[in-house]
Scaffold this active site. Structure first.
Site, PDB file in Angstrom:
ATOM      1  N   HIS A  35      49.452  50.534  44.790  1.00 38.25           N
ATOM      2  CA  HIS A  35      50.310  51.725  44.774  1.00 38.25           C
ATOM      3  C   HIS A  35      49.619  52.885  45.506  1.00 38.25           C
ATOM      4  CE1 HIS A  35      51.651  49.833  40.774  1.00 38.25           C
ATOM      5  NE2 HIS A  35      52.771  49.878  41.481  1.00 38.25           N
ATOM      6  N   GLN A  95      66.821  46.684  36.478  1.00 31.59           N
ATOM      7  CA  GLN A  95      66.326  45.591  37.310  1.00 31.59           C
ATOM      8  C   GLN A  95      65.642  44.490  36.484  1.00 31.59           C
ATOM      9  OE1 GLN A  95      63.800  48.417  39.514  1.00 31.59           O
ATOM     10  NE2 GLN A  95      62.235  46.829  39.546  1.00 31.59           N
ATOM     11  N   GLN A 104      62.220  42.831  48.842  1.00 31.06           N
ATOM     12  CA  GLN A 104      62.663  44.161  48.388  1.00 31.06           C
ATOM     13  C   GLN A 104      62.535  45.191  49.519  1.00 31.06           C
ATOM     14  OE1 GLN A 104      61.566  46.078  44.416  1.00 31.06           O
ATOM     15  NE2 GLN A 104      59.965  46.908  45.731  1.00 31.06           N
ATOM     16  N   SER A 147      48.811  43.668  41.242  1.00 34.79           N
ATOM     17  CA  SER A 147      50.133  43.801  40.621  1.00 34.79           C
ATOM     18  C   SER A 147      49.944  44.359  39.215  1.00 34.79           C
ATOM     19  CB  SER A 147      50.795  42.419  40.532  1.00 34.79           C
ATOM     20  OG  SER A 147      51.865  42.467  39.600  1.00 34.79           O
TER      21      SER A 147
HETATM   22  P1  AMP Z   1      56.166  48.516  41.424  1.00 37.78           P
HETATM   23  O1  AMP Z   1      55.501  49.581  40.608  1.00 37.78           O
HETATM   24  O2  AMP Z   1      55.654  47.147  41.143  1.00 37.78           O
HETATM   25  O3  AMP Z   1      57.661  48.622  41.423  1.00 37.78           O
HETATM   26  O4  AMP Z   1      55.721  48.787  42.927  1.00 37.78           O
HETATM   27  C1  AMP Z   1      55.923  50.035  43.522  1.00 37.78           C
HETATM   28  C2  AMP Z   1      55.585  49.935  44.982  1.00 37.78           C
HETATM   29  O5  AMP Z   1      54.222  49.531  45.139  1.00 37.78           O
HETATM   30  C3  AMP Z   1      56.431  48.890  45.724  1.00 37.78           C
HETATM   31  O6  AMP Z   1      56.771  49.384  47.006  1.00 37.78           O
HETATM   32  C4  AMP Z   1      55.484  47.720  45.803  1.00 37.78           C
HETATM   33  O7  AMP Z   1      55.762  46.850  46.878  1.00 37.78           O
HETATM   34  C5  AMP Z   1      54.152  48.425  46.002  1.00 37.78           C
HETATM   35  N1  AMP Z   1      53.038  47.548  45.654  1.00 37.78           N
HETATM   36  C6  AMP Z   1      52.862  46.865  44.495  1.00 37.78           C
HETATM   37  N2  AMP Z   1      51.741  46.113  44.566  1.00 37.78           N
HETATM   38  C7  AMP Z   1      51.210  46.309  45.795  1.00 37.78           C
HETATM   39  C8  AMP Z   1      50.063  45.804  46.483  1.00 37.78           C
HETATM   40  N3  AMP Z   1      49.233  44.922  45.910  1.00 37.78           N
HETATM   41  N4  AMP Z   1      49.826  46.222  47.742  1.00 37.78           N
HETATM   42  C9  AMP Z   1      50.667  47.116  48.346  1.00 37.78           C
HETATM   43  N5  AMP Z   1      51.767  47.623  47.746  1.00 37.78           N
HETATM   44  C10 AMP Z   1      52.037  47.229  46.492  1.00 37.78           C
END
Ligand code: AMP
Length: 273
Positions: A31, A55, A150, A185
């Site tokens: 993030h 979602q 996404q 993640s």
């Molecule tokens: P989320 O909080 O999982 O909904 O993710 C929010 C944003 O962070 C989204 O655009 C994800 O694709 C991005 N994101 C999550 N994990 C990663 C990662 N390991 N590397 C780059 N971007 C990420």
């Protein structure tokens, strides 16, 4: 400069035209890399933290999803974000108001990837991101390639309605990984030590696939590496990197995408060849 924490719609007016990084919180370096990407473009960055109920399917982890808000705010500030928007559900989905989902683009309905395995998912994502874009009114949104379908869906959604979002660019930013290759993640927090090792199957499968001569053998190789790691596979495919539709021949220029389950945890990953 201290971080502005915003809960109300009215407070957003002064922050129009920034770079926007939407998240569900439990922030990690993936993030924060999106914040840094915005800063590197010379912009001020506004993040949002909202665990979007629409979602998640009823049997998914909405309730259990981690919400370490104080740590998140400290991380956002340290990364250099200007503001964090933390809306209540009463602002995102006001009672009595219809918050509609924009028409879903074909990349959200045809590839048979997340669309097939989480049928509610892109409706929820497009609804919440459309609402956030209308509230925040950024000039750029940065999203991770980690959630590759996404990213393509939201790029297509915004491109399809330039009257509603005339000036917004949706930009992808590379996946940030742990030193051993596991994509960062928020859901990695669910992995215990044994499952943490098995989770490496995703990145190892794609590494192995990169050495295969063609799409069919690359897909077979991914499947067998995932099974060796005792992962239950939703999909492990090589697709056109723009449409996410099936391809044949050499893997060069295409994209590997995987979704697999480890007990109750579902992980996704992807890479280009
Ligand atoms: P989320 O909080 O999982 O909904 O993710 C929010 C944003 O962070 C989204 O655009 C994800 O694709 C991005 N994101 C999550 N994990 C990663 C990662 N390991 N590397 C780059 N971007 C990420």
């Amino acid at each position: 400069m201290s971080l502005q924490v915003i809960h109300e719609k009215d407070q957003l007016a002064a922050l129009e035209g920034m770079t926007f990084v939407p998240t569900m919180g439990a922030l990690h370096d993936g993030h924060l890399s999106l914040v840094r990407a915005g800063l590197a473009l010379g912009d001020q960055v506004l993040m949002s933290i909202y665990v979007n109920p629409t979602q998640f399917a009823p049997d998914e982890d909405f309730e259990a999803y981690p919400r370490p808000i104080d740590e998140d705010l400290a991380k956002a500030e340290a990364a250099g974000a200007q503001a964090v928007f933390i809306p209540d559900t009463s602002l995102m989905y006001p009672a009595g108001e219809e918050i509609a989902c924009p028409p879903l683009p074909s990349v959200a309905t045809e590839p048979g990837l997340e669309d097939a395995h989480r049928p509610h998912f892109f409706t929820g994502v497009c609804t919440v991101v459309a609402r956030l874009l209308d509230l925040v009114r950024p000039h750029r949104m940065i999203m991770g390639e980690k959630d590759y379908q996404q990213l393509l869906v939201l790029q297509a959604m915004v491109d399809a309605d330039r009257q509603r979002w005339p000036n917004i660019k949706v930009i992808g930013s590379p996946t940030i990984r742990e030193p051993d290759g596991l994509a960062m993640s928020s859901r990695n927090a669910y992995l215990d030590e044994v499952n943490r090792d098995r989770a490496l199957g995703l990145s190892l499968a794609m590494q192995a696939a990169a050495k295969e001569p063609d799409v069919a053998s690359a897909e077979a190789r991914m499947q067998s590496v995932l099974e060796e790691h005792q992962l239950r596979v939703d999909y492990a495919v090589v697709r056109d990197s723009r449409t996410l539709m099936p391809v044949e021949g050499s893997v060069a220029g295409h994209r590997a995408l995987i979704a697999a389950h480890l007990d109750t945890v579902r992980l996704i990953d992807n890479r280009s060849f």
